[in-house]
Design a protein around this motif. Structure first.
Motif, PDB file in Angstrom:
ATOM      1  N   ALA A  51       3.649 -32.083 -14.683  1.00 34.62           N
ATOM      2  CA  ALA A  51       3.990 -30.674 -14.462  1.00 34.62           C
ATOM      3  C   ALA A  51       3.071 -30.071 -13.411  1.00 34.62           C
ATOM      4  O   ALA A  51       1.887 -30.402 -13.359  1.00 34.62           O
ATOM      5  CB  ALA A  51       3.857 -29.899 -15.774  1.00 34.62           C
ATOM      6  N   PRO A  52       3.587 -29.180 -12.563  1.00 32.41           N
ATOM      7  CA  PRO A  52       2.729 -28.481 -11.610  1.00 32.41           C
ATOM      8  C   PRO A  52       1.653 -27.690 -12.363  1.00 32.41           C
ATOM      9  O   PRO A  52       1.890 -27.209 -13.472  1.00 32.41           O
ATOM     10  CB  PRO A  52       3.690 -27.531 -10.880  1.00 32.41           C
ATOM     11  N   GLU A  53       0.482 -27.570 -11.763  1.00 32.87           N
ATOM     12  CA  GLU A  53      -0.629 -26.921 -12.453  1.00 32.87           C
ATOM     13  C   GLU A  53      -0.310 -25.485 -12.859  1.00 32.87           C
ATOM     14  O   GLU A  53      -0.722 -25.005 -13.903  1.00 32.87           O
ATOM     15  CB  GLU A  53      -1.882 -26.955 -11.571  1.00 32.87           C
ATOM     16  N   SER A  54       0.459 -24.775 -12.011  1.00 33.60           N
ATOM     17  CA  SER A  54       0.745 -23.368 -12.311  1.00 33.60           C
ATOM     18  C   SER A  54       1.863 -23.202 -13.336  1.00 33.60           C
ATOM     19  O   SER A  54       1.986 -22.152 -13.958  1.00 33.60           O
ATOM     20  CB  SER A  54       1.138 -22.635 -11.037  1.00 33.60           C
ATOM     21  N   TYR A  55       2.681 -24.250 -13.495  1.00 34.52           N
ATOM     22  CA  TYR A  55       3.864 -24.192 -14.365  1.00 34.52           C
ATOM     23  C   TYR A  55       4.835 -23.095 -13.970  1.00 34.52           C
ATOM     24  O   TYR A  55       5.714 -22.708 -14.747  1.00 34.52           O
ATOM     25  CB  TYR A  55       3.490 -24.019 -15.844  1.00 34.52           C
ATOM     26  N   SER A  56       4.685 -22.519 -12.781  1.00 34.87           N
ATOM     27  CA  SER A  56       5.598 -21.471 -12.340  1.00 34.87           C
ATOM     28  C   SER A  56       6.917 -22.087 -11.899  1.00 34.87           C
ATOM     29  O   SER A  56       6.983 -23.261 -11.515  1.00 34.87           O
ATOM     30  CB  SER A  56       4.986 -20.691 -11.176  1.00 34.87           C
ATOM     31  N   GLN A  57       7.989 -21.289 -11.933  1.00 39.49           N
ATOM     32  CA  GLN A  57       9.287 -21.788 -11.499  1.00 39.49           C
ATOM     33  C   GLN A  57       9.271 -22.142 -10.010  1.00 39.49           C
ATOM     34  O   GLN A  57       9.944 -23.076  -9.577  1.00 39.49           O
ATOM     35  CB  GLN A  57      10.373 -20.766 -11.812  1.00 39.49           C
ATOM     36  N   THR A  58       8.467 -21.426  -9.240  1.00 39.99           N
ATOM     37  CA  THR A  58       8.353 -21.739  -7.811  1.00 39.99           C
ATOM     38  C   THR A  58       7.751 -23.120  -7.615  1.00 39.99           C
ATOM     39  O   THR A  58       8.240 -23.925  -6.807  1.00 39.99           O
ATOM     40  CB  THR A  58       7.482 -20.678  -7.098  1.00 39.99           C
ATOM     41  N   ALA A  59       6.701 -23.425  -8.379  1.00 40.41           N
ATOM     42  CA  ALA A  59       6.058 -24.731  -8.274  1.00 40.41           C
ATOM     43  C   ALA A  59       6.974 -25.841  -8.785  1.00 40.41           C
ATOM     44  O   ALA A  59       7.035 -26.925  -8.206  1.00 40.41           O
ATOM     45  CB  ALA A  59       4.744 -24.723  -9.051  1.00 40.41           C
ATOM     46  N   ILE A  60       7.691 -25.555  -9.873  1.00 35.66           N
ATOM     47  CA  ILE A  60       8.624 -26.553 -10.412  1.00 35.66           C
ATOM     48  C   ILE A  60       9.732 -26.825  -9.415  1.00 35.66           C
ATOM     49  O   ILE A  60      10.110 -27.982  -9.179  1.00 35.66           O
ATOM     50  CB  ILE A  60       9.194 -26.064 -11.764  1.00 35.66           C
TER      51      ILE A  60
END
Length: 267
Positions: A51-60
């Motif tokens: 998972a991306p570190e930020s878990y934000s939808q933008t990062a995903i």
């Protein structure tokens, strides 16, 4: 079952020697299959690799876009045989990787990336590819796991939840294999085993009772093929068949024969 316990212990002791993707594959399947707490601990340690570190939808969304654009290199069984079908359906490998990542984020870490995926590939596009594959039995036969996994991920595991995939649609594809050819045998076994595995969302739920008869028919067909061509079938295929026997509640008469081969195959 001391042999399997010893192997499990060995893999946990040496998990760090495996690349992260292999560690994750091992841990997700074993956590779902047996509930081994060591597997859950390993999954917690691997979270940042999945998972991306930020878990934000933008990062995903950025992560999924990269998987779609540049699927990771991976060894592919029967690659030469499959190559023309990957060329005919060039988006399939990238979509498989992206769909699996969304599945793992949701099932393992509770992170829902489905909307991010649909911003990159519309649901209609997913459905169009599904219908194209089902209308092409030869492609289904040869792509095997790639096509089956895609359909279960799209039509059950991630979307349309609560409406199980009808496995009868895969029976047509299974009719055209040349079972005198080792590669065709392998792809046939993978076609059916991944139907059962997909129906359980990778060991996290029972088979849907509405289609139990069809899945048991698949297990019976696998048993007949493996029995008839036993020396020509690799151990991976045989063990995946035994997994499906357990899933379907079938006591396989081939168990001791396969387990004997396991005992002789320790390295």
């Amino acid at each position: 079952m001391q042999l399997s316990e010893n192997i499990t212990d060995y893999y946990f002791d040496h998990a760090a020697d495996l690349p992260p993707d292999k560690q994750f594959h091992f841990a997700t399947r074993l956590a779902a299959w047996s509930g081994d707490q060591r597997a859950f601990a390993l999954l917690r340690s691997l979270r940042s690799t999945v998972a991306p570190e930020s878990y934000s939808q933008t990062a995903i969304k950025a992560m999924l876009a990269e998987l779609l654009k540049q699927p990771p290199a991976a060894a592919i069984n029967a690659h030469t045989l499959r190559a023309p079908y990957f060329e005919a359906y060039p988006q399939l490998r990238g979509l498989d990787f992206a769909l699996f990542r969304v599945r793992h984020l949701l099932a393992v870490y509770g992170i829902d990336g489905r909307e991010s995926l649909l911003e990159l590939v519309s649901y209609d596009e997913l459905q169009n590819l599904k219908h194209a594959l089902l209308a092409d039995p030869q492609a289904m036969r040869i792509l095997s796991t790639y096509a089956v996994n895609f359909i279960y991920l799209v039509d059950d595991i991630l979307f349309n939840q609560g409406r199980p995939v009808d496995p009868a649609q895969f029976l047509v594809a299974s009719d055209g294999y040349d079972l005198a050819d080792r590669q065709h045998i392998q792809l046939f076994i993978y076609l059916y085993t991944h139907c059962l595995i997909g129906a359980t969302n990778f060991y996290t739920r029972p088979l849907p009772s509405a289609f139990a008869t069809i899945y048991k028919t698949m297990v019976a067909a696998l048993e007949k093929t493996i029995d008839r061509h036993f020396p020509d079938i690799n151990l991976d295929n045989k063990l995946e068949y035994l997994v499906c026997c357990r899933i379907a509640g079938h006591a396989s008469p081939l168990f001791e024969r396969i387990y004997s081969e396991c005992r002789k195959s320790i390295s």
